[in-house]
Design a protein around this motif. Structure first.
Motif: not given
Length: 446
Positions: A201-207, A212-216, A239-246
């Motif tokens: 699960a990824v909170s897009c607002a927190a990226i 971005f490049d290093a962490d994702y 698996g599944m990548l969940y992008l919250n608040g895309i």
């Protein structure tokens, strides 16, 4: 197929010498043979989860192979039975095949033919058991909080969730805060063939854009290709990548995410080549992405890549009939967790459940249920310190809303239920700012 009994074959043959020789030949070919001279004894232990196949002679004392196949079929019609027949038994074996036997071979069967038939039957059995296990897991899966209920909207969501899980489709979830978008995504992942792989699960607002490049996407260390960190996108592979608040992704991150989804690769920092990823993406938003696309604030190509299947999760006020079921679910879970007894529901509690609009949706209802169980929040918001007339007025409004909801917005039926005159009914609706039309089911379903 269990690992401790690979290629399990139950061999039934009344000729002791032939039984021993065939069992030895099967063992040499990599099968696990279970020899039986008595066909009745060979029935013991067979069941829907038994992982092997049965290879049986036709001509035997007591019951013959045809009868044995019929009895096995009654135990599990999908358990493969292969019959070994003499030339005079071919017509009988063909009939058994029509009745459900997996196959038959005439004696003497060549070793290659026997092994090929057995391996094909074992593969079929393995597939049957795997499918049964998947169905059991799907049926036993507890629906997430957001899918509890009987409303048409929830029935539609349950059916759509099963379709997404089965097909592994990218999807876009829309809806207000607290309606259960991530809960639904986790449920779909748990129902899918990918459930053994990570749900990321990824909170897009927190990226942080600079990370971005290093962490994702990940990175490779300077001293060798094996000193590398896996980004969160690569961790979600298979698996599944969940992008919250895309909608919070910057234009640059939108472009990078689109590239990853379209090419199926990530390019870690410092890497000399791209890494393949198998992504299944569920994106979620509270925004109107179509409007953002029209305004040039969101990439149209990324939007269309993710919105092929768009599911709108309704707020609680649009499915009020589900509130009591959800409340009981949250209360039961809270009392089990805290080792408490379920408190008594007062009329004031009931009025709050019936009349409140739950702007915080599932989160707010869950918090109310937990506070209710602790005796801290059983009274509706705003009733502490209120006068008796104020509390009566609120309870009256709750009764009016409940009657309209029960009657689907039919004012005549609601006033009949409450046993009040038309003038009194409409006067009370006006006093409380209630409109009967708000309780009619929307056309077009969920």
């Amino acid at each position: 197929m269990t690992d401790d009994t690979p290629n399990l074959v139950r061999l039934v043959e009344d000729d002791a010498a032939l039984l021993a020789a065939t069992a030895q030949g099967l063992a040499m070919a990599g099968f696990t043979a279970e020899p039986y001279a008595d066909p009745l004894a060979a029935l013991e232990g067979l069941g829907p989860d038994w992982p092997g196949v049965v290879l049986s002679d036709v001509r035997m004392p007591g019951i013959d192979g045809i009868e044995l196949a019929a009895r096995i079929r009654a135990i599990d019609p999908e358990l493969p039975v292969i019959l070994l027949t003499g030339h005079g038994d071919v017509e009988m074996a063909v009939q058994a095949l029509r009745d459900g036997a997996y196959d038959f071979m005439t004696k003497p069967a060549s070793r290659a033919t026997l092994e090929t038939t057995l391996r094909r039957a074992l593969a079929a059995r393995r597939l049957v058991l795997e499918n049964r296990q998947l169905r059991r897991e799907r049926d036993q899966a507890v629906p997430p909080d957001g899918l509890i209920g009987r409303s048409p909207a929830i029935r539609h969501m349950r059916a759509t969730a099963e379709h997404i899980a089965r097909a592994g489709m990218h999807a876009l979830f829309t809806g207000e805060a607290g309606v259960g978008k991530e809960r639904l995504a986790r449920h779909i992942h748990a129902m899918s063939p990918r459930r053994s792989r990570p749900f990321v699960a990824v909170s897009c607002a927190a990226i942080a854009p600079e990370r971005f490049d290093a962490d994702y996407l990940g990175s490779v260390g300077g001293s060798g290709p094996h000193l590398r960190s896996y980004g969160r996108i690569e961790s979600a592979s298979r698996g599944m990548l969940y992008l919250n608040g895309i909608e919070a992704l910057t234009p640059e991150m939108q472009a990078r995410m689109l590239e990853v989804i379209e090419t199926g690769t990530v390019w870690p920092l410092g890497a000399s080549d791209a890494r393949p990823v198998d992504l299944w993406v569920i994106a979620a938003t509270r925004a109107d992405l179509a409007s953002l696309v029209a305004e040039g604030r969101f990439r149209a190509d990324l939007y269309y890549r993710l919105s092929g299947l768009t599911l709108s999760l309704p707020p609680l006020r649009a499915r009020r009939e589900d509130v009591p079921l959800l409340f009981r679910h949250f209360v039961q879970r809270a009392t089990e967790r805290n080792g408490q007894r379920v408190p008594a529901l007062t009329e004031v509690d009931q009025a709050h459940l019936d009349g409140h609009d739950w702007p915080g949706n599932l989160r707010e209802l869950e918090q109310f249920a937990e506070a209710f169980c602790l005796g801290l929040g059983a009274a509706p918001e705003g009733t502490r310190g209120a006068s008796l007339s104020e509390m009566i007025s609120r309870y009256e409004a709750a009764l009016l809303r409940d009657a309209l909801r029960q009657e689907g917005g039919n004012a005549t039926a609601a006033m009949t239920r409450l046993q009040v005159s038309r003038k009194t009914f409409y006067d009370k609706l006006a006093r409380h700012g209630i409109r009967s039309g708000d309780f009619r089911a929307p056309r077009g379903g969920a």
